[in-house]
Design a protein around this motif. Sequence first.
Motif, PDB file in Angstrom:
ATOM      1  N   ASN A  66     120.610   7.044 -15.255  1.00 18.46           N
ATOM      2  CA  ASN A  66     119.219   6.693 -15.548  1.00 18.46           C
ATOM      3  C   ASN A  66     118.322   6.979 -14.353  1.00 18.46           C
ATOM      4  OD1 ASN A  66     120.040   3.672 -17.461  1.00 18.46           O
ATOM      5  ND2 ASN A  66     119.989   5.813 -18.107  1.00 18.46           N
ATOM      6  N   LYS A  67     118.812   6.642 -13.153  1.00 17.91           N
ATOM      7  CA  LYS A  67     118.018   6.884 -11.955  1.00 17.91           C
ATOM      8  C   LYS A  67     117.794   8.375 -11.708  1.00 17.91           C
ATOM      9  CE  LYS A  67     118.410   2.851  -8.984  1.00 17.91           C
ATOM     10  NZ  LYS A  67     116.964   2.856  -8.699  1.00 17.91           N
ATOM     11  N   LEU A  68     118.775   9.171 -12.105  1.00 15.12           N
ATOM     12  CA  LEU A  68     118.679  10.622 -11.921  1.00 15.12           C
ATOM     13  C   LEU A  68     118.050  11.314 -13.126  1.00 15.12           C
ATOM     14  CD1 LEU A  68     122.213  11.245 -10.348  1.00 15.12           C
ATOM     15  CD2 LEU A  68     120.003  11.128  -9.153  1.00 15.12           C
ATOM     16  N   THR A 137     109.076  -6.784 -15.237  1.00 11.06           N
ATOM     17  CA  THR A 137     110.476  -6.534 -14.890  1.00 11.06           C
ATOM     18  C   THR A 137     111.032  -7.732 -14.137  1.00 11.06           C
ATOM     19  OG1 THR A 137     110.119  -5.483 -12.705  1.00 11.06           O
ATOM     20  CG2 THR A 137     109.955  -4.083 -14.669  1.00 11.06           C
ATOM     21  N   TYR A 138     112.311  -8.009 -14.379  1.00 10.66           N
ATOM     22  CA  TYR A 138     113.012  -9.120 -13.746  1.00 10.66           C
ATOM     23  C   TYR A 138     114.303  -8.586 -13.130  1.00 10.66           C
ATOM     24  CZ  TYR A 138     109.908 -11.816 -16.768  1.00 10.66           C
ATOM     25  OH  TYR A 138     108.804 -12.313 -17.411  1.00 10.66           O
ATOM     26  N   GLY A 139     114.419  -8.669 -11.811  1.00  8.51           N
ATOM     27  CA  GLY A 139     115.612  -8.134 -11.163  1.00  8.51           C
ATOM     28  C   GLY A 139     115.812  -6.671 -11.471  1.00  8.51           C
ATOM     29  N   GLY A 140     114.722  -5.921 -11.534  1.00 10.91           N
ATOM     30  CA  GLY A 140     114.768  -4.530 -11.993  1.00 10.91           C
ATOM     31  C   GLY A 140     115.533  -3.609 -11.072  1.00 10.91           C
ATOM     32  N   ALA A 141     116.267  -2.669 -11.689  1.00  7.25           N
ATOM     33  CA  ALA A 141     117.035  -1.689 -10.931  1.00  7.25           C
ATOM     34  C   ALA A 141     116.298  -0.369 -10.759  1.00  7.25           C
ATOM     35  CB  ALA A 141     118.384  -1.436 -11.621  1.00  7.25           C
ATOM     36  N   SER A 142     115.044  -0.312 -11.198  1.00  4.47           N
ATOM     37  CA  SER A 142     114.258   0.901 -11.018  1.00  4.47           C
ATOM     38  C   SER A 142     113.332   0.733  -9.825  1.00  4.47           C
ATOM     39  CB  SER A 142     113.423   1.205 -12.269  1.00  4.47           C
ATOM     40  OG  SER A 142     112.628   2.361 -12.064  1.00  4.47           O
ATOM     41  N   SER A 143     113.138   1.816  -9.086  1.00  6.93           N
ATOM     42  CA  SER A 143     112.236   1.790  -7.931  1.00  6.93           C
ATOM     43  C   SER A 143     111.017   2.675  -8.139  1.00  6.93           C
ATOM     44  CB  SER A 143     112.980   2.237  -6.665  1.00  6.93           C
ATOM     45  OG  SER A 143     113.471   3.557  -6.817  1.00  6.93           O
ATOM     46  N   SER A 144     110.851   3.229  -9.349  1.00  7.98           N
ATOM     47  CA  SER A 144     109.733   4.138  -9.572  1.00  7.98           C
ATOM     48  C   SER A 144     109.203   3.976 -10.999  1.00  7.98           C
ATOM     49  CB  SER A 144     110.170   5.591  -9.340  1.00  7.98           C
ATOM     50  OG  SER A 144     109.083   6.475  -9.491  1.00  7.98           O
ATOM     51  N   TYR A 145     107.880   3.831 -11.110  1.00 11.95           N
ATOM     52  CA  TYR A 145     107.226   3.625 -12.397  1.00 11.95           C
ATOM     53  C   TYR A 145     105.977   4.494 -12.482  1.00 11.95           C
ATOM     54  CZ  TYR A 145     110.170  -0.544 -12.556  1.00 11.95           C
ATOM     55  OH  TYR A 145     111.248  -1.408 -12.556  1.00 11.95           O
ATOM     56  N   VAL A 146     105.720   5.062 -13.646  1.00 10.64           N
ATOM     57  CA  VAL A 146     104.545   5.917 -13.829  1.00 10.64           C
ATOM     58  C   VAL A 146     103.280   5.069 -13.762  1.00 10.64           C
ATOM     59  CG1 VAL A 146     105.808   7.589 -15.227  1.00 10.64           C
ATOM     60  CG2 VAL A 146     104.577   5.715 -16.360  1.00 10.64           C
ATOM     61  N   ASP A 147     102.180   5.679 -13.342  1.00  7.61           N
ATOM     62  CA  ASP A 147     100.896   4.996 -13.315  1.00  7.61           C
ATOM     63  C   ASP A 147     100.331   4.878 -14.725  1.00  7.61           C
ATOM     64  OD1 ASP A 147     100.915   4.698 -10.556  1.00  7.61           O
ATOM     65  OD2 ASP A 147      99.892   6.616 -10.207  1.00  7.61           O
ATOM     66  N   GLY A 148      99.521   3.855 -14.912  1.00 10.65           N
ATOM     67  CA  GLY A 148      98.868   3.642 -16.205  1.00 10.65           C
ATOM     68  C   GLY A 148      99.109   2.246 -16.743  1.00 10.65           C
ATOM     69  N   PRO A 149     100.358   1.898 -17.056  1.00 14.60           N
ATOM     70  CA  PRO A 149     100.633   0.552 -17.560  1.00 14.60           C
ATOM     71  C   PRO A 149     100.281  -0.538 -16.543  1.00 14.60           C
ATOM     72  CG  PRO A 149     102.477   2.021 -18.034  1.00 14.60           C
ATOM     73  CD  PRO A 149     101.566   2.765 -17.099  1.00 14.60           C
ATOM     74  N   VAL A 150     100.109  -1.745 -17.050  1.00 14.92           N
ATOM     75  CA  VAL A 150      99.868  -2.913 -16.209  1.00 14.92           C
ATOM     76  C   VAL A 150     101.224  -3.532 -15.878  1.00 14.92           C
ATOM     77  CG1 VAL A 150      98.762  -5.161 -16.049  1.00 14.92           C
ATOM     78  CG2 VAL A 150      97.634  -3.296 -17.307  1.00 14.92           C
ATOM     79  N   PRO A 174     111.072   6.644   0.143  1.00 14.74           N
ATOM     80  CA  PRO A 174     109.979   7.605   0.018  1.00 14.74           C
ATOM     81  C   PRO A 174     109.763   8.065  -1.414  1.00 14.74           C
ATOM     82  CG  PRO A 174     111.936   8.665   0.926  1.00 14.74           C
ATOM     83  CD  PRO A 174     112.220   7.193   0.876  1.00 14.74           C
ATOM     84  N   PHE A 175     110.738   7.830  -2.297  1.00 18.31           N
ATOM     85  CA  PHE A 175     110.616   8.250  -3.687  1.00 18.31           C
ATOM     86  C   PHE A 175     110.212   7.100  -4.611  1.00 18.31           C
ATOM     87  CE2 PHE A 175     113.903  10.891  -1.650  1.00 18.31           C
ATOM     88  CZ  PHE A 175     113.281  12.132  -1.742  1.00 18.31           C
ATOM     89  N   GLY A 176     110.041   5.909  -4.044  1.00 17.83           N
ATOM     90  CA  GLY A 176     109.708   4.745  -4.852  1.00 17.83           C
ATOM     91  C   GLY A 176     108.223   4.677  -5.176  1.00 17.83           C
TER      92      GLY A 176
END
Length: 226
Positions: A66-68, A137-150, A174-176
């Motif tokens: 998922n991260k990749l 998100t709660y305890g999220g494993a993602s470090s990157s999110y697209v702009d737009g949503p709140v 640097p990629f977060g």
Amino acid sequence: LDVVEPLLPNNGVKALQQVILINGIMTDVALQQADMQGLANTGASVVGIHNATQGMARDLLECVQNKLNRGDTPAIDTLARVIAQALQNDQPVRLVGHSQGALIVARSLQVVSKALEDEGLPQADVQKLLGRITVETYGGASSSYVDGPVYKHYINKADVVPMLTGLGLDAFNPFGHVGQDAQLKSFVEARLPRNVPMKEGFEWGAARAVDQSVHGPRDIYFKHRK
């Protein structure tokens, strides 16, 4: 979404909003339903998109994929389709992702954003359209999110999942990207696990022990939801 019956509060609290919950690793349907009820009892009607488990090793491998942005995670396809349909129907969407569920939310939003751009919509208009979406998100494993949503990200600093794989160390990644104007709600809490179901197997018991001590949505995160 209009034809899916949600879980409602069973503690007398009024449901003020509808949310979609996507679960993390090592979560079967019964456990997700229990988490959905815990979220409902904070004041929501809850629909679940189930991220099926195939055991600890395969679930962790899927997180890496998922991260990749690789591999096949059916929950991503389902959520992206739900988001796209809601946007077409001018419906607001509230998403809640726990652990790997946050990865699934992030990837689904990337899929929808790219599809809108491929249709010729300018990036500014894509972000404006995605502004109808609210993400927690709660305890999220993602470090990157697209702009737009709140966005509102909840991080327990005692929880290694968001601290090592999510937004906890964002300043060093640097990629977060937390998402434009995102709110980060940090706290510290650690509890002794109780009633760990070791009879279900070591992996299941270990996952529940981590949930009950620092990572679980009902045990740790939902009570910090505001």
